[in-house]
Scaffold this active site. Structure first.
Site, PDB file in Angstrom:
ATOM      1  N   ASP A  29       0.858  -1.185   0.000  1.00 33.51           N
ATOM      2  CA  ASP A  29       0.000   0.000   0.000  1.00 33.51           C
ATOM      3  C   ASP A  29       0.893   1.234   0.000  1.00 33.51           C
ATOM      4  O   ASP A  29       2.096   1.151   0.219  1.00 33.51           O
ATOM      5  CB  ASP A  29      -0.983  -0.018   1.160  1.00 33.51           C
ATOM      6  N   GLY A  81       1.216   3.862   1.884  1.00 38.24           N
ATOM      7  CA  GLY A  81       1.627   4.531   3.106  1.00 38.24           C
ATOM      8  C   GLY A  81       0.657   5.612   3.536  1.00 38.24           C
ATOM      9  O   GLY A  81       0.772   6.146   4.642  1.00 38.24           O
ATOM     10  N   GLY A  82      -0.331   5.915   2.692  1.00 37.58           N
ATOM     11  CA  GLY A  82      -1.285   6.970   3.025  1.00 37.58           C
ATOM     12  C   GLY A  82      -2.089   6.685   4.268  1.00 37.58           C
ATOM     13  O   GLY A  82      -2.379   7.586   5.061  1.00 37.58           O
ATOM     14  N   ASP A 125      -2.684   8.563  -1.828  1.00 34.80           N
ATOM     15  CA  ASP A 125      -3.977   9.230  -1.699  1.00 34.80           C
ATOM     16  C   ASP A 125      -4.082   9.871  -0.333  1.00 34.80           C
ATOM     17  O   ASP A 125      -3.327   9.554   0.581  1.00 34.80           O
ATOM     18  CB  ASP A 125      -5.121   8.230  -1.875  1.00 34.80           C
ATOM     19  N   ASP A 185      -7.437  -7.326   2.142  1.00 33.78           N
ATOM     20  CA  ASP A 185      -6.325  -7.473   3.079  1.00 33.78           C
ATOM     21  C   ASP A 185      -6.743  -6.944   4.435  1.00 33.78           C
ATOM     22  O   ASP A 185      -7.616  -6.071   4.532  1.00 33.78           O
ATOM     23  CB  ASP A 185      -5.089  -6.703   2.595  1.00 33.78           C
ATOM     24  N   CYS A 220     -10.340 -28.939  10.959  1.00 33.85           N
ATOM     25  CA  CYS A 220      -9.499 -27.899  10.378  1.00 33.85           C
ATOM     26  C   CYS A 220      -8.227 -28.539   9.833  1.00 33.85           C
ATOM     27  O   CYS A 220      -7.603 -29.370  10.494  1.00 33.85           O
ATOM     28  CB  CYS A 220      -9.153 -26.849  11.425  1.00 33.85           C
ATOM     29  N   HIS A 228      -3.388 -20.661  12.392  1.00 31.54           N
ATOM     30  CA  HIS A 228      -4.781 -21.129  12.330  1.00 31.54           C
ATOM     31  C   HIS A 228      -5.709 -20.043  11.801  1.00 31.54           C
ATOM     32  O   HIS A 228      -6.540 -20.297  10.914  1.00 31.54           O
ATOM     33  CB  HIS A 228      -5.251 -21.576  13.714  1.00 31.54           C
TER      34      HIS A 228
END
Length: 496
Positions: free
Chosen positions: A119, A121-122, A206, A330, A368, A399
């Site tokens: 990303d 850094g904004g 941005d 994310d 799982c 996990h």
């Protein structure tokens, strides 16, 4: 039926191919569409990068400082992560983008051979500036007030914080959280830093706003972000030409506009006409309006370009994003909550350091397929947390990341085979069942308390009315008695 979209991208090594649309494979009825507030824009596809393909929708775990906290990159590959996202702000401060460039880029530096994102850094620059943290993404802050009781405005900071970032039309000055040094990010600097870091996908610089900001400031920031986007593209193209021999890095524009439909659509139209390789949907997002905002964006953005939703990982939010047109997500939440002993299961999240798990020799949940559940018990992980052993965070993080990655993978499969809504309803129904039961119990308890209070008030009112009636009747009797005495007294002389 496979649908191949237009592939007008800046470089042939990066592209997006649309596979299936949710509305086609699952044919939602009118009631579902109405409940969603509009047509479902979800889809499956494949993002092709120089370091491999990403089948979408996909969850992208966050490795902020070139590491997913407490987890080996090899373990992230084993648990099914297709790509990782790191943060340009943190890597700029430490170890410095030049180090990553010399190492051969982010992936080589962290021993990860798959696709990577950074990303701009904004987010970090803005969050340092106001200190409001979580209200940036999902909080509801209507009628919020500051420590002095005044409504929060565009220049406020959180209580006990200092403003560490200052925005102007050219860029942002900010203070390092590490040593207090002053730095400056401009669109050009962000591009230079991200090119050196070397991720497959990077985001344009941005100005991130919050739900606290006024509509007037949202408009101002939106225009600033539009102009910064143009500068990012120009610098990105210059660096791509200059850095011959480096793998192509895709550039995504970032859509702002907070909760305002006209601003969101304008941002999508403005940036959608620019030569971006994809788009990030970010900024101030109220949870209850998440699907609506994402759908506005999906309706305006080019369908042949991928869309990334920044900072979302709660199951219900991810499903809302998927069905309204998001391809990748994310968030730091899976590892963040894991470090605090919270683990995900199909029946909801629980804290494994609770006393009840001290002698529970079963996995976090049966069935799982993650490394942790195959090899360790709740009792052992409980012990690690109580003993403050670092392995506790590793096992819980493995996990949790696997849980979210698999949840999104299964959603992708369900879109393709036409069972998405059944999968979504079953998953969320089970995951939030306990929470819903608790809410229902709380509502019933509150209703019972309210009913009991109403009965008490009614009884008190009835007693008061009975007392008043009794007093009135007694007064009437006394008045009648007095009248009778007066009449009798008046008649006595005549009798004499």
């Amino acid at each position: 039926m496979k649908l191949v979209a237009n592939t007008e991208f800046s470089d042939p090594s990066f592209s997006f191919e649309l596979t299936n649309r949710l509305a086609d494979t699952c044919s939602p009825d009118a009631a579902r569409v109405e409940a969603n507030g509009g047509q479902f824009r979800g889809r499956t596809g494949v993002i092709k990068t120089p370091h491999g393909d990403i089948k979408t929708p996909a969850f992208t775990p966050v490795g902020t400082k070139a590491t997913v906290k407490a987890v080996l990159p090899e373990a992230m590959k084993e648990l099914g992560a297709q790509a990782l996202l790191s943060n340009a702000y943190h890597l700029y401060l430490q170890p410095g983008p030049g180090v990553l460039d010399a190492a051969g880029g982010l992936g080589a530096f962290m021993n990860w051979d798959g696709p990577t994102f950074t990303d701009s850094g904004g987010f970090q620059v803005m969050s340092l500036g106001s200190g409001f943290k979580k209200v940036i993404d999902m909080g509801t802050v209507a009628e919020a007030t500051g420590a002095d009781g005044r409504p929060l405005g565009d220049d406020d900071v959180a209580a006990g914080k200092e403003r560490m970032a200052h925005v102007d039309d050219d860029g942002v000055n900010f203070k390092s959280h590490i040593n207090g040094d002053i730095h400056r990010f401009t669109p050009e600097v962000s591009m230079q830093v991200q090119h050196q870091i070397g991720a497959d996908v990077m985001f344009a610089f941005d100005e991130l706003t919050t739900l606290y900001n006024s509509r007037a400031y949202q408009k101002e920031a939106l225009e600033r972000t539009r102009l910064w986007a143009l500068r990012c593209i120009a610098e990105h193209q210059r660096l791509t030409t200059e850095r011959v021999g480096k793998p192509y890095q895709a550039l995504f524009g970032v859509i702002q506009g907070a909760q305002y439909e006209d601003l969101r659509r304008k941002a999508c139209q403005d940036l959608g006409d620019m030569p971006f390789d994809g788009f990030g949907i970010g900024g101030a997002l109220e949870k209850e309006n998440l699907g609506t905002i994402v759908r506005w964006c999906a309706e305006e953005l080019p369908e042949n370009k991928p869309r990334h939703l920044l900072g979302i990982s709660e199951p219900d939010d991810i499903f809302v994003g998927i069905e309204n047109g998001v391809d990748t997500f994310d968030c730091v939440s899976p590892t963040r909550v894991a470090r605090n002993a919270a683990v995900y299961t199909p029946d909801g999240r629980f804290n494994i350091n609770n006393a009840r798990y001290k002698t529970d020799f079963t996995p976090i949940f049966e069935g799982c397929d993650c490394y942790t559940c195959k090899h360790y018990t709740k009792a052992y992980i409980h012990h690690l947390f109580k003993a403050d052993e670092r392995l506790s965070a590793t096992l819980a993080s493995i996990h949790n990341e696997r849980f979210i990655v698999k949840m999104v993978d299964d959603a992708r499969i369900a879109i393709d085979n036409g069972t998405y809504f059944e999968y979504r309803d079953e998953f969320l129904g089970r995951y939030y069942a306990k929470k819903q039961a608790q809410l229902k119990a709380q509502e019933e308890a509150a209703a019972a308390k309210a009913a009991k209070e109403a009965e008490r008030i009614a009884a008190a009112q009835a007693r008061w009315e009975a007392n008043m009636k009794a007093k009135a009747e007694a007064e009437a009797r006394r008045a009648a008695a007095r009248a009778a005495e007066e009449t009798s007294a008046a008649e006595e002389p005549e009798q004499q």
